[in-house]
Motif scaffolding. Sequence first.
Motif, PDB file in Angstrom:
ATOM      1  N   ILE A  62      -7.570  -1.085  10.824  1.00 27.44           N
ATOM      2  CA  ILE A  62      -5.919  -0.178  10.914  1.00 27.44           C
ATOM      3  C   ILE A  62      -5.395  -0.750   9.860  1.00 27.44           C
ATOM      4  CG2 ILE A  62      -5.331  -2.058  12.352  1.00 27.44           C
ATOM      5  CD1 ILE A  62      -3.494  -0.007  13.858  1.00 27.44           C
ATOM      6  N   GLY A  63      -4.252  -0.099   9.126  1.00 23.71           N
ATOM      7  CA  GLY A  63      -4.181  -0.076   7.811  1.00 23.71           C
ATOM      8  C   GLY A  63      -2.310  -0.405   8.582  1.00 23.71           C
ATOM      9  N   LEU A  64      -1.667  -1.155   8.290  1.00 23.18           N
ATOM     10  CA  LEU A  64      -0.419  -0.865   8.252  1.00 23.18           C
ATOM     11  C   LEU A  64       0.370  -0.890   6.486  1.00 23.18           C
ATOM     12  CD1 LEU A  64      -1.587  -3.244  10.560  1.00 23.18           C
ATOM     13  CD2 LEU A  64       0.560  -1.894  11.617  1.00 23.18           C
ATOM     14  N   ALA A  65       1.679  -0.745   6.727  1.00 26.09           N
ATOM     15  CA  ALA A  65       2.557  -0.950   5.307  1.00 26.09           C
ATOM     16  C   ALA A  65       3.620  -1.361   6.051  1.00 26.09           C
ATOM     17  CB  ALA A  65       3.053   0.615   5.197  1.00 26.09           C
ATOM     18  N   GLY A  66       4.519  -2.656   6.617  1.00 28.27           N
ATOM     19  CA  GLY A  66       5.343  -3.387   7.946  1.00 28.27           C
ATOM     20  C   GLY A  66       4.856  -2.526   9.194  1.00 28.27           C
ATOM     21  N   THR A  67       5.864  -1.626   9.532  1.00 25.66           N
ATOM     22  CA  THR A  67       5.381  -1.536  10.701  1.00 25.66           C
ATOM     23  C   THR A  67       4.927   0.125  10.880  1.00 25.66           C
ATOM     24  OG1 THR A  67       7.842  -0.671  11.070  1.00 25.66           O
ATOM     25  CG2 THR A  67       6.980  -3.239  11.835  1.00 25.66           C
ATOM     26  N   TYR A  68       4.751   0.520   9.901  1.00 22.30           N
ATOM     27  CA  TYR A  68       4.143   2.087  10.157  1.00 22.30           C
ATOM     28  C   TYR A  68       2.875   2.410   9.868  1.00 22.30           C
ATOM     29  CZ  TYR A  68       2.768   7.130   8.708  1.00 22.30           C
ATOM     30  OH  TYR A  68       2.302   8.163   8.972  1.00 22.30           O
ATOM     31  N   ILE A  69       1.741   2.781  10.671  1.00 26.18           N
ATOM     32  CA  ILE A  69       0.520   2.157  10.836  1.00 26.18           C
ATOM     33  C   ILE A  69      -0.341   3.343   9.860  1.00 26.18           C
ATOM     34  CG2 ILE A  69      -1.514   2.312  12.110  1.00 26.18           C
ATOM     35  CD1 ILE A  69      -0.267   1.600  15.137  1.00 26.18           C
ATOM     36  N   THR A  93       1.080  -7.115  19.176  1.00 22.78           N
ATOM     37  CA  THR A  93       1.125  -8.414  19.324  1.00 22.78           C
ATOM     38  C   THR A  93       2.068  -9.057  17.486  1.00 22.78           C
ATOM     39  OG1 THR A  93      -0.902  -9.603  18.464  1.00 22.78           O
ATOM     40  CG2 THR A  93      -0.470  -8.491  20.411  1.00 22.78           C
ATOM     41  N   ARG A  94       2.000  -8.588  16.960  1.00 18.58           N
ATOM     42  CA  ARG A  94       2.618  -8.537  15.731  1.00 18.58           C
ATOM     43  C   ARG A  94       3.448  -8.345  14.908  1.00 18.58           C
ATOM     44  NH1 ARG A  94      -2.184 -10.428  16.724  1.00 18.58           N
ATOM     45  NH2 ARG A  94      -3.250 -12.377  14.913  1.00 18.58           N
ATOM     46  N   LYS A  95       4.128  -7.137  15.773  1.00 19.21           N
ATOM     47  CA  LYS A  95       5.013  -6.032  14.763  1.00 19.21           C
ATOM     48  C   LYS A  95       6.355  -6.054  16.329  1.00 19.21           C
ATOM     49  CE  LYS A  95       2.732  -5.217  11.532  1.00 19.21           C
ATOM     50  NZ  LYS A  95       3.416  -6.013  10.301  1.00 19.21           N
ATOM     51  N   PRO A  96       7.418  -5.876  16.030  1.00 15.48           N
ATOM     52  CA  PRO A  96       8.006  -5.308  17.024  1.00 15.48           C
ATOM     53  C   PRO A  96       8.229  -4.210  17.451  1.00 15.48           C
ATOM     54  CG  PRO A  96       9.333  -5.305  14.655  1.00 15.48           C
ATOM     55  CD  PRO A  96       8.574  -5.475  14.727  1.00 15.48           C
ATOM     56  N   TYR A  97       7.863  -3.386  16.674  1.00 18.87           N
ATOM     57  CA  TYR A  97       7.303  -1.881  17.433  1.00 18.87           C
ATOM     58  C   TYR A  97       6.332  -0.998  16.127  1.00 18.87           C
ATOM     59  CZ  TYR A  97      10.512  -0.918  13.108  1.00 18.87           C
ATOM     60  OH  TYR A  97      11.156  -0.615  12.037  1.00 18.87           O
ATOM     61  N   LEU A  98       5.904   0.278  16.104  1.00 18.60           N
ATOM     62  CA  LEU A  98       4.969   0.528  15.382  1.00 18.60           C
ATOM     63  C   LEU A  98       5.508   2.486  15.636  1.00 18.60           C
ATOM     64  CD1 LEU A  98       2.103  -1.160  17.025  1.00 18.60           C
ATOM     65  CD2 LEU A  98       2.545  -1.573  14.666  1.00 18.60           C
ATOM     66  N   THR A  99       5.446   3.216  14.172  1.00 20.09           N
ATOM     67  CA  THR A  99       5.224   4.461  14.008  1.00 20.09           C
ATOM     68  C   THR A  99       4.313   4.540  14.114  1.00 20.09           C
ATOM     69  OG1 THR A  99       6.119   4.326  11.976  1.00 20.09           O
ATOM     70  CG2 THR A  99       7.706   4.010  14.049  1.00 20.09           C
ATOM     71  N   LEU A 100       3.994   6.128  13.666  1.00 14.22           N
ATOM     72  CA  LEU A 100       2.583   6.488  12.715  1.00 14.22           C
ATOM     73  C   LEU A 100       3.239   8.265  12.332  1.00 14.22           C
ATOM     74  CD1 LEU A 100       0.791   7.940  15.287  1.00 14.22           C
ATOM     75  CD2 LEU A 100       0.407   5.783  15.389  1.00 14.22           C
ATOM     76  N   LYS A 101       2.021   8.639  11.910  1.00 14.94           N
ATOM     77  CA  LYS A 101       1.869  10.461  11.926  1.00 14.94           C
ATOM     78  C   LYS A 101       0.402  10.159  11.956  1.00 14.94           C
ATOM     79  CE  LYS A 101       6.430  11.127   8.970  1.00 14.94           C
ATOM     80  NZ  LYS A 101       6.479  11.514   7.182  1.00 14.94           N
ATOM     81  N   ALA A 102       0.088  11.698  13.121  1.00 13.39           N
ATOM     82  CA  ALA A 102      -0.531  12.292  13.539  1.00 13.39           C
ATOM     83  C   ALA A 102      -1.079  14.250  13.584  1.00 13.39           C
ATOM     84  CB  ALA A 102      -1.292  11.571  15.180  1.00 13.39           C
ATOM     85  N   TYR A 103      -1.476  14.093  13.207  1.00 13.83           N
ATOM     86  CA  TYR A 103      -1.763  15.837  12.968  1.00 13.83           C
ATOM     87  C   TYR A 103      -1.710  16.188  14.042  1.00 13.83           C
ATOM     88  CZ  TYR A 103      -3.378  15.435   8.237  1.00 13.83           C
ATOM     89  OH  TYR A 103      -3.178  15.465   6.532  1.00 13.83           O
TER      90      TYR A 103
END
Length: 141
Positions: A62-69, A93-103
């Motif tokens: 898994i790769g992240l930029a801040g809270t963005y997957i 467990t390491r981020k306050p929230y997460l976002t991402l984009k999926a097709y």
Amino acid sequence: MVREGGPKDEEAVMALWLAANRQAHAFIEAEYWERCFDAVRRMLPRAEMYIDEKDGELTGFIGLAGTYIEGLFVKEAARSQGVGKQLLDFVKTRKPYLTLKAYQKNSRALHFYMREGFALKEKGIDRETGEPEYLMEWRPG
């Protein structure tokens, strides 16, 4: 086992990135992923990356930029065995929230993320591919 990724993982990560994109996104020409390969490789050192290994072999990352997957990829032979969930739980467990984009056409990924507590926030169109996509968000609670 999940661990932090580093330069020694680059070749295996990039091979998995290309193979998994071709498989999960068959609705996009394979040449698109091949054209993006070098740019992704250049961005890799700036990403926060976690690796899942089994017997010393990469099974997913898994790769992240801040809270963005930026991406969550699992080797084809390891899919539906909890690798993606383990990686996602690790970063939760390491981020306050997460976002991402999926097709939109990647129904397997959409179902996975919704099962893992992500909610659809916005519909959009990916500028690079012209494909419909969803912005998704996870918040604890």
